[in-house]
Every structure is written in structure tokens, then in C-alpha cells.
Design a protein around this motif. Structure first.
Motif, mmCIF file in Angstrom:
data_model
loop_
_atom_site.group_PDB
_atom_site.id
_atom_site.type_symbol
_atom_site.label_atom_id
_atom_site.label_comp_id
_atom_site.label_asym_id
_atom_site.label_seq_id
_atom_site.Cartn_x
_atom_site.Cartn_y
_atom_site.Cartn_z
ATOM 1 N N CYS A 1 3.331 24.064 59.689
ATOM 2 C CA CYS A 1 4.180 22.997 60.207
ATOM 3 C C CYS A 1 3.279 21.968 60.877
ATOM 4 O O CYS A 1 2.665 22.260 61.912
ATOM 5 C CB CYS A 1 5.194 23.545 61.199
ATOM 6 S SG CYS A 1 6.175 22.281 62.041
ATOM 7 N N ALA A 2 3.197 20.798 60.286
ATOM 8 C CA ALA A 2 2.383 19.717 60.833
ATOM 9 C C ALA A 2 3.252 18.831 61.712
ATOM 10 O O ALA A 2 4.337 18.414 61.317
ATOM 11 C CB ALA A 2 1.775 18.903 59.702
ATOM 12 N N VAL A 3 2.737 18.550 62.907
ATOM 13 C CA VAL A 3 3.492 17.778 63.896
ATOM 14 C C VAL A 3 2.800 16.449 64.159
ATOM 15 O O VAL A 3 1.578 16.401 64.303
ATOM 16 C CB VAL A 3 3.612 18.575 65.206
ATOM 17 C CG1 VAL A 3 4.417 17.774 66.242
ATOM 18 C CG2 VAL A 3 4.256 19.925 64.964
ATOM 19 N N GLY B 1 12.015 20.601 61.856
ATOM 20 C CA GLY B 1 11.569 20.202 60.537
ATOM 21 C C GLY B 1 12.708 20.288 59.535
ATOM 22 O O GLY B 1 13.832 20.683 59.873
ATOM 23 N N GLN B 2 12.400 19.973 58.294
ATOM 24 C CA GLN B 2 13.416 19.942 57.249
ATOM 25 C C GLN B 2 13.694 21.325 56.677
ATOM 26 O O GLN B 2 14.708 21.504 55.983
ATOM 27 C CB GLN B 2 12.995 18.980 56.125
ATOM 28 C CG GLN B 2 12.014 19.561 55.116
ATOM 29 C CD GLN B 2 10.588 19.669 55.640
ATOM 30 O OE1 GLN B 2 10.271 19.302 56.761
ATOM 31 N NE2 GLN B 2 9.719 20.205 54.790
ATOM 32 N N GLY B 3 12.838 22.278 56.953
ATOM 33 C CA GLY B 3 13.020 23.630 56.464
ATOM 34 C C GLY B 3 12.287 23.878 55.160
ATOM 35 O O GLY B 3 12.079 22.968 54.355
ATOM 36 N N GLN C 1 7.764 14.036 64.439
ATOM 37 C CA GLN C 1 8.067 14.532 63.089
ATOM 38 C C GLN C 1 7.431 15.896 62.898
ATOM 39 O O GLN C 1 6.286 16.114 63.314
ATOM 40 C CB GLN C 1 7.559 13.556 62.033
ATOM 41 C CG GLN C 1 8.355 12.268 61.954
ATOM 42 C CD GLN C 1 7.977 11.422 60.753
ATOM 43 O OE1 GLN C 1 6.799 11.271 60.441
ATOM 44 N NE2 GLN C 1 8.969 10.869 60.075
ATOM 45 N N LEU C 2 8.181 16.793 62.257
ATOM 46 C CA LEU C 2 7.711 18.131 61.929
ATOM 47 C C LEU C 2 7.902 18.324 60.427
ATOM 48 O O LEU C 2 9.012 18.115 59.918
ATOM 49 C CB LEU C 2 8.492 19.195 62.689
ATOM 50 C CG LEU C 2 8.276 19.337 64.189
ATOM 51 C CD1 LEU C 2 8.883 18.183 64.981
ATOM 52 C CD2 LEU C 2 8.837 20.653 64.683
ATOM 53 N N VAL C 3 6.848 18.721 59.753
ATOM 54 C CA VAL C 3 6.909 18.890 58.305
ATOM 55 C C VAL C 3 6.393 20.274 57.942
ATOM 56 O O VAL C 3 5.212 20.573 58.145
ATOM 57 C CB VAL C 3 6.090 17.812 57.572
ATOM 58 C CG1 VAL C 3 6.166 18.028 56.069
ATOM 59 C CG2 VAL C 3 6.599 16.419 57.945
ATOM 60 N N GLU C 4 7.299 21.106 57.401
ATOM 61 C CA GLU C 4 6.928 22.460 57.005
ATOM 62 C C GLU C 4 6.430 22.483 55.565
ATOM 63 O O GLU C 4 6.811 21.645 54.739
ATOM 64 C CB GLU C 4 8.119 23.424 57.111
ATOM 65 C CG GLU C 4 8.742 23.572 58.475
ATOM 66 C CD GLU C 4 10.029 22.803 58.577
ATOM 67 O OE1 GLU C 4 10.875 23.171 59.426
ATOM 68 O OE2 GLU C 4 10.205 21.841 57.810
ATOM 69 N N SER C 5 5.628 23.488 55.276
ATOM 70 C CA SER C 5 5.194 23.743 53.914
ATOM 71 C C SER C 5 4.839 25.216 53.794
ATOM 72 O O SER C 5 4.680 25.913 54.807
ATOM 73 C CB SER C 5 3.994 22.869 53.538
ATOM 74 O OG SER C 5 2.910 23.132 54.393
ATOM 75 N N TYR D 1 12.491 27.207 59.545
ATOM 76 C CA TYR D 1 12.327 25.930 60.219
ATOM 77 C C TYR D 1 11.310 26.061 61.350
ATOM 78 O O TYR D 1 11.325 27.052 62.085
ATOM 79 C CB TYR D 1 13.638 25.478 60.843
ATOM 80 C CG TYR D 1 14.782 25.284 59.880
ATOM 81 C CD1 TYR D 1 15.632 26.340 59.554
ATOM 82 C CD2 TYR D 1 15.026 24.033 59.323
ATOM 83 C CE1 TYR D 1 16.695 26.155 58.685
ATOM 84 C CE2 TYR D 1 16.085 23.840 58.449
ATOM 85 C CZ TYR D 1 16.908 24.904 58.137
ATOM 86 O OH TYR D 1 17.965 24.717 57.274
ATOM 87 N N CYS D 2 10.476 25.057 61.514
ATOM 88 C CA CYS D 2 9.705 24.979 62.750
ATOM 89 C C CYS D 2 10.419 24.023 63.692
ATOM 90 O O CYS D 2 11.168 23.137 63.253
ATOM 91 C CB CYS D 2 8.263 24.568 62.509
ATOM 92 S SG CYS D 2 8.017 22.869 61.988
#
Length: 125
Positions: free
Chosen positions: A22-24, A116-118, A3-7, A95-96
């Protein structure tokens, strides 16, 4: 699963700065290169920057050289994109992404399998 989560996206004036994160999770982060990509309305998704798994190599597209910096913190399983001197043409969804294979370094979008979701970045003039 990976999972990749951008912020970190948002609205900023021209000349301003933002830092994307981007947390992986779900894999051994330190074994994989990471990339940042962006997609503007009506345009294809393009690479912005890539960092190798060991931070020995970094790639930037010409339009962001000297303004953007990609970095990674393997202890936090996080990759960053520091964006300075932002311009309206930087407006896009960012996006990451990560490749499926370890120790693979490439700027080609085809190499990247996990996304990630962008996060939206909007730069006003």
C-alpha cells in the motif's frame, strides 16, 4: 490530498503466499499508524493487522497470527502485508487504511479515515 493505493492481490492456492503493498502519498507517512482490513462477501469489514507509526507495536487478529506479517518502509511511504499459509477463509477484498490523526494507534475501524480502493485476494482449496 491523502491517497492510498494497494497492489499485490490475486488468486492463490491454499497454503500459498501473497504480499500486499500500500503506497501512501499526500502526508508525512512516518507519523501515522497504518492498518490492513478485509471484507468477505456478505460480511462486515474487519481489521486484520495494524502497525504503529514507529513500528513499536503491531496488532493481529487471532485468525492470522503466525501466518501474516505487517511491516512498513517509511523511506518508501509503503506498508506491506505478507500473507503465508493462506486459507480459503482468507478470501476477501483487502484494504489498507490510515487514521486522520498523527501518533494514534488503534485496531478500531472507526479510527481510520483514509482508505485505499481495495485489492482482491482469492484462495482456492
Amino acid at each position: 490530498q491523502v491517497q492510498l493505493v494497494e497492489s499485490g492481490g490475486g488468486l492463490v492456492q491454499s497454503g500459498g503466499s501473497l504480499r500486499l503493498s500500500c503506497a501512501v502519498s499526500g502526508r508525512t507517512f512516518r507519523d501515522y499508524s497504518m492498518g490492513w482490513f478485509r471484507q468477505a462477501p456478505g460480511k462486515e469489514r474487519d481489521v486484520v493487522a495494524v502497525i504503529s507509526w514507529d513500528d513499536s507495536s503491531r496488532y493481529y487478529i487471532d485468525s492470522v497470527k503466525g501466518r501474516f506479517t505487517i511491516s512498513r518502509d517509511n523511506a518508501r511511504n509503503t506498508v506491506y502485508l505478507q500473507m503465508n499459509s493462506l486459507k480459503p477463509e482468507d478470501t476477501a477484498i483487502y484494504y489498507c487504511a490510515a487514521p486522520a490523526n498523527r501518533w494514534r494507534y488503534s485496531s478500531s475501524l472507526r479510527v481510520f479515515d483514509y482508505w485505499g480502493q481495495g485489492t482482491q485476494v482469492t484462495v482456492s482449496s
